[in-house]
Design a protein around this motif. Structure first.
Motif, PDB file in Angstrom:
ATOM      1  N   LEU A  99      60.354  73.616 -31.672  1.00  0.00           N
ATOM      2  CA  LEU A  99      59.544  74.320 -32.670  1.00  0.00           C
ATOM      3  C   LEU A  99      59.899  73.928 -34.106  1.00  0.00           C
ATOM      4  O   LEU A  99      59.009  73.817 -34.956  1.00  0.00           O
ATOM      5  CB  LEU A  99      59.687  75.832 -32.512  1.00  0.00           C
ATOM      6  CG  LEU A  99      58.975  76.467 -31.340  1.00  0.00           C
ATOM      7  CD1 LEU A  99      59.259  77.966 -31.288  1.00  0.00           C
ATOM      8  CD2 LEU A  99      57.476  76.207 -31.398  1.00  0.00           C
ATOM      9  N   LEU A 100      61.175  73.714 -34.383  1.00  0.00           N
ATOM     10  CA  LEU A 100      61.568  73.373 -35.756  1.00  0.00           C
ATOM     11  C   LEU A 100      60.862  72.126 -36.281  1.00  0.00           C
ATOM     12  O   LEU A 100      60.356  72.142 -37.405  1.00  0.00           O
ATOM     13  CB  LEU A 100      63.093  73.234 -35.858  1.00  0.00           C
ATOM     14  CG  LEU A 100      63.861  74.550 -35.854  1.00  0.00           C
ATOM     15  CD1 LEU A 100      65.361  74.289 -35.791  1.00  0.00           C
ATOM     16  CD2 LEU A 100      63.515  75.387 -37.069  1.00  0.00           C
ATOM     17  N   PRO A 101      60.789  71.027 -35.529  1.00  0.00           N
ATOM     18  CA  PRO A 101      60.061  69.862 -36.036  1.00  0.00           C
ATOM     19  C   PRO A 101      58.567  70.141 -36.264  1.00  0.00           C
ATOM     20  O   PRO A 101      57.971  69.599 -37.191  1.00  0.00           O
ATOM     21  CB  PRO A 101      60.256  68.800 -34.952  1.00  0.00           C
ATOM     22  CG  PRO A 101      61.508  69.209 -34.258  1.00  0.00           C
ATOM     23  CD  PRO A 101      61.517  70.705 -34.292  1.00  0.00           C
ATOM     24  N   ILE A 102      57.979  70.990 -35.433  1.00  0.00           N
ATOM     25  CA  ILE A 102      56.570  71.349 -35.627  1.00  0.00           C
ATOM     26  C   ILE A 102      56.409  72.081 -36.949  1.00  0.00           C
ATOM     27  O   ILE A 102      55.553  71.727 -37.771  1.00  0.00           O
ATOM     28  CB  ILE A 102      56.043  72.207 -34.454  1.00  0.00           C
ATOM     29  CG1 ILE A 102      55.971  71.378 -33.171  1.00  0.00           C
ATOM     30  CG2 ILE A 102      54.683  72.809 -34.800  1.00  0.00           C
ATOM     31  CD1 ILE A 102      55.677  72.187 -31.918  1.00  0.00           C
ATOM     32  N   PHE A 103      57.231  73.089 -37.189  1.00  0.00           N
ATOM     33  CA  PHE A 103      57.140  73.842 -38.437  1.00  0.00           C
ATOM     34  C   PHE A 103      57.489  72.973 -39.641  1.00  0.00           C
ATOM     35  O   PHE A 103      56.865  73.091 -40.692  1.00  0.00           O
ATOM     36  CB  PHE A 103      58.016  75.094 -38.395  1.00  0.00           C
ATOM     37  CG  PHE A 103      57.370  76.241 -37.684  1.00  0.00           C
ATOM     38  CD1 PHE A 103      56.327  76.946 -38.266  1.00  0.00           C
ATOM     39  CD2 PHE A 103      57.792  76.618 -36.423  1.00  0.00           C
ATOM     40  CE1 PHE A 103      55.718  78.001 -37.618  1.00  0.00           C
ATOM     41  CE2 PHE A 103      57.189  77.676 -35.760  1.00  0.00           C
ATOM     42  CZ  PHE A 103      56.150  78.375 -36.357  1.00  0.00           C
ATOM     43  N   GLN A 104      58.496  72.098 -39.496  1.00  0.00           N
ATOM     44  CA  GLN A 104      58.848  71.190 -40.588  1.00  0.00           C
ATOM     45  C   GLN A 104      57.647  70.328 -40.966  1.00  0.00           C
ATOM     46  O   GLN A 104      57.333  70.156 -42.137  1.00  0.00           O
ATOM     47  CB  GLN A 104      60.041  70.311 -40.194  1.00  0.00           C
ATOM     48  CG  GLN A 104      60.511  69.368 -41.271  1.00  0.00           C
ATOM     49  CD  GLN A 104      61.272  70.071 -42.386  1.00  0.00           C
ATOM     50  OE1 GLN A 104      61.769  71.171 -42.236  1.00  0.00           O
ATOM     51  NE2 GLN A 104      61.348  69.410 -43.523  1.00  0.00           N
ATOM     52  N   SER A 105      56.959  69.808 -39.971  1.00  0.00           N
ATOM     53  CA  SER A 105      55.776  68.986 -40.211  1.00  0.00           C
ATOM     54  C   SER A 105      54.678  69.789 -40.901  1.00  0.00           C
ATOM     55  O   SER A 105      54.030  69.304 -41.826  1.00  0.00           O
ATOM     56  CB  SER A 105      55.261  68.421 -38.886  1.00  0.00           C
ATOM     57  OG  SER A 105      54.101  67.669 -39.081  1.00  0.00           O
ATOM     58  N   LEU A 106      54.472  71.021 -40.466  1.00  0.00           N
ATOM     59  CA  LEU A 106      53.463  71.881 -41.099  1.00  0.00           C
ATOM     60  C   LEU A 106      53.783  72.131 -42.569  1.00  0.00           C
ATOM     61  O   LEU A 106      52.885  72.165 -43.409  1.00  0.00           O
ATOM     62  CB  LEU A 106      53.356  73.226 -40.375  1.00  0.00           C
ATOM     63  CG  LEU A 106      52.751  73.214 -38.980  1.00  0.00           C
ATOM     64  CD1 LEU A 106      52.830  74.604 -38.362  1.00  0.00           C
ATOM     65  CD2 LEU A 106      51.313  72.733 -39.013  1.00  0.00           C
TER      66      LEU A 106
END
Length: 185
Positions: A99-106
Motif C-alpha cells: 500500500l505504501l508505494p501506491i499512496f506514494q505514487s498518488l
C-alpha cells in the motif's frame, strides 16, 4: 518474471526494527516526529523517502520502523518502480508493504480525482475488507471495497460519490459490476 521484477522472501523473519532478526527487546519509544519516522524508513529501505503525509500517518499509527518485508520491498517499488512478489508470514506487514508505494505514487503524481489509479484484487471478502481497512487508516476516503455480502447499489453509490483512486475488490463482485457497467470509471 521480467528483469524489472523483484522477489522478496523473508521466510519466518520477524522484527519491528531494521537490521535485526526476531529481536525480543523493543524500545520504549511510542512516538517520534514524522521526520524521525521518515528517516527510520529511509535508512531501513535503502533510500526510499516517503512523503511527509505518509510519514505522519505511519507515526500516528505507531509504525516507527518498517518490518523486514517492508524494508526489503520499499526501495524497489518506490525508487525502481518495479513489480514485486513478496513472501512473508502472516502479520509481517505485507499489506502495508504494497500500500505504501501506491499512496506514494498518488501523492507524487497529478491525477484526475475521478480516475482509478490502483485496483487490488483479493481472493476473499475478508482479505479485501482487511486491505480496505488498512487503506482507510493511512488515508481516509481514498479507497472503496467492492465485495459480495454488501448491497451492490450501496457500493455503486460509494463509487459515484467518492470517485476513489483505489479500489479493493473480490473477483466476483468486480466482474458483476463491470458486466453491469456499474463501475463509473
Amino acid at each position: 518474471p521480467s528483469p524489472e521484477d523483484t522477489t522478496a522472501d523473508l521466510g519466518s523473519q520477524s522484527s519491528k526494527f531494521p537490521g535485526t532478526v526476531a529481536s525480543t527487546e523493543t524500545p520504549t519509544v511510542t512516538s517520534l516526529s514524522w521526520k524521525e519516522v521518515q528517516r527510520n524508513w529511509t535508512l531501513a529501505s535503502g533510500g526510499a523517502v516517503l512523503d511527509q503525509r505518509l510519514s505522519e500517518s505511519l507515526d500516528n499509527l505507531g509504525f516507527l520502523y518498517p518490518t523486514p518485508i517492508q524494508a526489503a520491498t520499499l526501495s524497489a517499488t518506490i525508487l525502481g518502480r518495479r513489480n514485486l512478489v513478496g513472501a512473508a508470514p502472516t502479520g509481517s506487514g505485507k499489506t502495508l508493504a504494497f500500500l505504501l508505494p501506491i499512496f506514494q505514487s498518488l501523492l507524487e503524481e497529478t491525477y484526475s480525482v475521478k480516475k482509478l489509479r490502483a485496483l487490488t484484487i483479493a481472493p476473499t471478502r475478508e482479505l479485501a475488507t482487511q486491505i480496505h481497512a488498512e487503506c482507510e487508516k493511512l488515508s481516509p476516503n481514498q479507497c472503496v471495497a467492492l465485495v459480495g455480502g454488501v448491497a451492490q447499489v450501496k457500493q455503486q453509490r460509494l463509487l459515484e460519490t467518492r470517485h476513489p483512486p483505489i479500489i479493493v475488490g473480490t473477483p466476483g463482485r468486480l466482474w458483476a459490476m463491470v458486466r453491469q457497467h456499474n463501475m463509473g470509471y
